[in-house]
Design a protein around this motif. Structure first.
Motif, mmCIF file in Angstrom:
data_model
loop_
_atom_site.group_PDB
_atom_site.id
_atom_site.type_symbol
_atom_site.label_atom_id
_atom_site.label_comp_id
_atom_site.label_asym_id
_atom_site.label_seq_id
_atom_site.Cartn_x
_atom_site.Cartn_y
_atom_site.Cartn_z
ATOM 1 N N PRO A 237 0.804 -1.227 0.000
ATOM 2 C CA PRO A 237 0.000 0.000 0.000
ATOM 3 C C PRO A 237 0.838 1.279 0.000
ATOM 4 O O PRO A 237 0.392 2.311 -0.499
ATOM 5 C CB PRO A 237 -0.829 -0.114 1.286
ATOM 6 C CG PRO A 237 -0.377 -1.339 1.993
ATOM 7 C CD PRO A 237 0.546 -2.103 1.129
ATOM 8 N N ASP A 238 2.084 1.227 0.545
ATOM 9 C CA ASP A 238 2.912 2.441 0.596
ATOM 10 C C ASP A 238 3.583 2.762 -0.733
ATOM 11 O O ASP A 238 4.161 3.840 -0.900
ATOM 12 C CB ASP A 238 4.011 2.296 1.662
ATOM 13 C CG ASP A 238 3.412 2.200 3.048
ATOM 14 O OD1 ASP A 238 2.241 2.631 3.204
ATOM 15 O OD2 ASP A 238 4.090 1.678 3.952
ATOM 16 N N LEU A 239 3.544 1.822 -1.630
ATOM 17 C CA LEU A 239 4.245 2.003 -2.905
ATOM 18 C C LEU A 239 3.298 2.648 -3.925
ATOM 19 O O LEU A 239 2.474 1.985 -4.541
ATOM 20 C CB LEU A 239 4.712 0.626 -3.407
ATOM 21 C CG LEU A 239 5.682 0.584 -4.565
ATOM 22 C CD1 LEU A 239 6.987 1.305 -4.232
ATOM 23 C CD2 LEU A 239 5.977 -0.875 -4.922
ATOM 24 N N THR A 240 3.411 3.978 -4.060
ATOM 25 C CA THR A 240 2.549 4.671 -5.021
ATOM 26 C C THR A 240 3.087 4.409 -6.436
ATOM 27 O O THR A 240 4.277 4.110 -6.600
ATOM 28 C CB THR A 240 2.577 6.192 -4.778
ATOM 29 O OG1 THR A 240 3.945 6.634 -4.965
ATOM 30 C CG2 THR A 240 2.098 6.545 -3.380
ATOM 31 N N PRO A 241 2.242 4.562 -7.453
ATOM 32 C CA PRO A 241 2.726 4.387 -8.817
ATOM 33 C C PRO A 241 3.881 5.338 -9.145
ATOM 34 O O PRO A 241 4.818 4.963 -9.848
ATOM 35 C CB PRO A 241 1.496 4.700 -9.678
ATOM 36 C CG PRO A 241 0.337 4.396 -8.791
ATOM 37 C CD PRO A 241 0.787 4.723 -7.394
ATOM 38 N N GLU A 242 3.875 6.550 -8.576
ATOM 39 C CA GLU A 242 4.959 7.513 -8.845
ATOM 40 C C GLU A 242 6.279 7.000 -8.271
ATOM 41 O O GLU A 242 7.317 7.037 -8.923
ATOM 42 C CB GLU A 242 4.659 8.896 -8.224
ATOM 43 C CG GLU A 242 3.479 9.629 -8.822
ATOM 44 C CD GLU A 242 2.146 8.972 -8.472
ATOM 45 O OE1 GLU A 242 1.997 8.457 -7.346
ATOM 46 O OE2 GLU A 242 1.263 8.948 -9.354
ATOM 47 N N ALA A 244 6.975 3.897 -7.543
ATOM 48 C CA ALA A 244 7.334 2.679 -8.294
ATOM 49 C C ALA A 244 8.042 3.055 -9.595
ATOM 50 O O ALA A 244 9.066 2.460 -9.959
ATOM 51 C CB ALA A 244 6.085 1.857 -8.589
ATOM 52 N N ARG A 245 7.517 4.093 -10.270
ATOM 53 C CA ARG A 245 8.135 4.527 -11.538
ATOM 54 C C ARG A 245 9.585 4.982 -11.297
ATOM 55 O O ARG A 245 10.500 4.588 -12.016
ATOM 56 C CB ARG A 245 7.303 5.670 -12.138
ATOM 57 C CG ARG A 245 7.667 6.035 -13.562
ATOM 58 C CD ARG A 245 6.763 7.140 -14.096
ATOM 59 N NE ARG A 245 5.387 6.709 -14.281
ATOM 60 C CZ ARG A 245 4.936 6.067 -15.359
ATOM 61 N NH1 ARG A 245 5.756 5.788 -16.342
ATOM 62 N NH2 ARG A 245 3.671 5.702 -15.454
ATOM 63 N N THR A 246 9.776 5.777 -10.239
ATOM 64 C CA THR A 246 11.129 6.268 -9.927
ATOM 65 C C THR A 246 12.067 5.103 -9.619
ATOM 66 O O THR A 246 13.202 5.041 -10.119
ATOM 67 C CB THR A 246 11.068 7.219 -8.700
ATOM 68 O OG1 THR A 246 10.104 8.223 -8.994
ATOM 69 C CG2 THR A 246 12.399 7.865 -8.418
ATOM 70 N N LEU A 247 11.602 4.159 -8.800
ATOM 71 C CA LEU A 247 12.451 3.018 -8.428
ATOM 72 C C LEU A 247 12.785 2.169 -9.657
ATOM 73 O O LEU A 247 13.917 1.692 -9.812
ATOM 74 C CB LEU A 247 11.736 2.144 -7.379
ATOM 75 C CG LEU A 247 11.559 2.783 -5.994
ATOM 76 C CD1 LEU A 247 10.651 1.928 -5.108
ATOM 77 C CD2 LEU A 247 12.923 2.973 -5.320
ATOM 78 N N LEU A 248 11.810 2.003 -10.537
ATOM 79 C CA LEU A 248 12.049 1.180 -11.736
ATOM 80 C C LEU A 248 13.055 1.849 -12.673
ATOM 81 O O LEU A 248 13.950 1.188 -13.210
ATOM 82 C CB LEU A 248 10.728 0.940 -12.487
ATOM 83 C CG LEU A 248 9.820 -0.143 -11.881
ATOM 84 C CD1 LEU A 248 8.471 -0.174 -12.592
ATOM 85 C CD2 LEU A 248 10.483 -1.520 -11.953
ATOM 86 N N VAL A 249 12.912 3.176 -12.853
ATOM 87 C CA VAL A 249 13.857 3.892 -13.727
ATOM 88 C C VAL A 249 15.280 3.678 -13.219
ATOM 89 O O VAL A 249 16.192 3.366 -13.991
ATOM 90 C CB VAL A 249 13.510 5.399 -13.808
ATOM 91 C CG1 VAL A 249 14.653 6.192 -14.435
ATOM 92 C CG2 VAL A 249 12.225 5.607 -14.612
ATOM 93 N N GLU A 250 15.465 3.794 -11.896
ATOM 94 C CA GLU A 250 16.819 3.633 -11.339
ATOM 95 C C GLU A 250 17.309 2.192 -11.500
ATOM 96 O O GLU A 250 18.480 1.952 -11.795
ATOM 97 C CB GLU A 250 16.845 4.061 -9.859
ATOM 98 C CG GLU A 250 16.764 5.559 -9.673
ATOM 99 C CD GLU A 250 17.577 6.350 -10.710
ATOM 100 O OE1 GLU A 250 18.777 6.057 -10.870
ATOM 101 O OE2 GLU A 250 17.010 7.233 -11.387
ATOM 102 N N ALA A 251 16.411 1.238 -11.321
ATOM 103 C CA ALA A 251 16.824 -0.178 -11.429
ATOM 104 C C ALA A 251 17.165 -0.551 -12.869
ATOM 105 O O ALA A 251 18.050 -1.374 -13.114
ATOM 106 C CB ALA A 251 15.694 -1.073 -10.908
ATOM 107 N N LEU A 252 16.474 0.088 -13.826
ATOM 108 C CA LEU A 252 16.668 -0.281 -15.234
ATOM 109 C C LEU A 252 17.811 0.494 -15.891
ATOM 110 O O LEU A 252 18.363 0.066 -16.905
ATOM 111 C CB LEU A 252 15.369 -0.046 -16.029
ATOM 112 C CG LEU A 252 14.169 -0.895 -15.592
ATOM 113 C CD1 LEU A 252 12.908 -0.481 -16.348
ATOM 114 C CD2 LEU A 252 14.435 -2.382 -15.829
ATOM 115 N N ARG A 253 18.171 1.634 -15.289
ATOM 116 C CA ARG A 253 19.171 2.511 -15.912
ATOM 117 C C ARG A 253 20.468 1.777 -16.299
ATOM 118 O O ARG A 253 20.981 1.970 -17.398
ATOM 119 C CB ARG A 253 19.472 3.702 -14.986
ATOM 120 C CG ARG A 253 20.186 4.855 -15.687
ATOM 121 C CD ARG A 253 20.522 5.991 -14.724
ATOM 122 N NE ARG A 253 19.386 6.651 -14.120
ATOM 123 C CZ ARG A 253 18.595 7.522 -14.745
ATOM 124 N NH1 ARG A 253 18.829 7.838 -16.009
ATOM 125 N NH2 ARG A 253 17.578 8.083 -14.125
#
Ligand SMILES: C[S@@+](CC[C@H](N)C(=O)[O-])C[C@H]1O[C@@H](n2cnc3c(N)ncnc32)[C@H](O)[C@@H]1O
Length: 275
Positions: A237-242, A244-253
């Motif tokens: 519940p604490d993981l907002t889509p915004e 999540a997007r930031t975390l994914l960008v950093e993980a995929l970079r």
């Protein structure tokens, strides 16, 4: 419409999962190298009659049809929305030796003994009764016909799956179970296909990066809409889509390359023969 027994998969691929894949699998072929390896292993000749199981938007089916100008390629899939794309692309390409049917490969009434080869690119891991499904596919093949498919090896060897989910889960790595990995164990896979009537079952590792977008924004969009990431979002519940997007960008970079975001994948390229 023919009989469907894999009802959960039918709901998923005619719902969010199908819409997601149709949207992200349209246009340029993603992972063309994998498809080429699959089709080379299938040994397609000019007159080959081929089945493509779980063909999705049909890129592999169209590539196979081009290799068999005097043969035929039939793509079978559960997903109406993905098949719509498949048919439109075949029409636009002017291919007249390819057809697409909606149905469940586990029970689909294939013409018996009519096909030289059945291929699948990640479309055969989702059967509720895999032995029944592979037996049904085997019935469609002529004696000496071949089954050639790609499926993922174990989850932890597939960075494209593990990296983004671990990033969202704070590295805890509570990876959601996925049917995607149901054929990962080579001994089980070989036993299963043997039970289904196949012989000379050979799983060979095929490790190629998986491409999920031409840039970070596209790859992140792909992951955010995918089933496993949606499962993590639902239970966090604490993981907002915004966020999540930031975390994914950093993980995929770290995986960004000039031609797209490419993350290591580990697959089996499986070949088997119908006696
Ligand atoms: C991961 S997608 C792969 C699609 C395509 N082969 C590709 O590589 O882009 C899995 C596909 O298998 C299809 N599928 C799953 N279970 C199926 C079944 N029982 N019969 C036919 N298709 C099925 C889904 O509808 C979906 O299109």
């Amino acid at each position: 419409m023919t009989r469907i027994v894999n009802t959960e998969q039918d709901v998923a691929w005619n719902g969010a999962e199908g819409a997601h894949w149709a949207e992200h699998n349209d246009g340029d072929p993603v992972n063309r190298e994998l498809t080429e390896a699959l089709l080379v292993a299938a040994g397609i000749g000019p007159t080959t009659r081929l089945l493509d199981i779980g063909c999705g938007t049909g890129e592999s089916t169209r590539m196979a049809a081009r290799l068999a100008p005097h043969g035929h390629a039939l793509g079978l899939d559960l997903s109406a929305v993905m098949l719509e794309r498949a048919r439109a692309a075949a029409g636009a390409a002017g291919l007249d030796n390819v057809t697409f049917e909606q149905g469940d490969a586990q029970v689909y009434p294939f013409a018996e003994g009519q096909y030289d080869v059945a291929v699948s690119q990640f479309g055969i891991m989702f059967f509720a009764d895999p032995v029944a499904a592979f037996r049904n596919i085997g019935r469609a093949l002529r004696p000496g016909g071949r089954l050639v498919f790609l499926c993922p090896r174990e989850m932890t060897a597939n960075a494209w799956y593990v990296v983004p989910i671990a990033a969202l889960d704070g590295g805890a790595g509570r990876l959601p179970d996925s049917a995607m990995f149901s054929l990962a164990d080579p001994a089980q896979l070989t036993a299963l296909l043997t039970d289904a009537g196949f012989r000379e079952v050979r799983p060979e590792p095929l490790d190629l990066p998986m491409a999920f977008g031409t840039d970070l924004a596209e790859a992140t969009g792909f992951y955010l809409g995918s089933g496993p990431v949606r499962a993590v979002l639902e239970r966090s519940p604490d993981l907002t889509p915004e966020l999540a997007r930031t975390l994914l960008v950093e993980a995929l970079r770290p995986y960004q390359e000039p031609d797209g975001v490419r993350i290591p994948g580990a697959n089996w390229l499986v070949t088997a023969t119908r006696p």
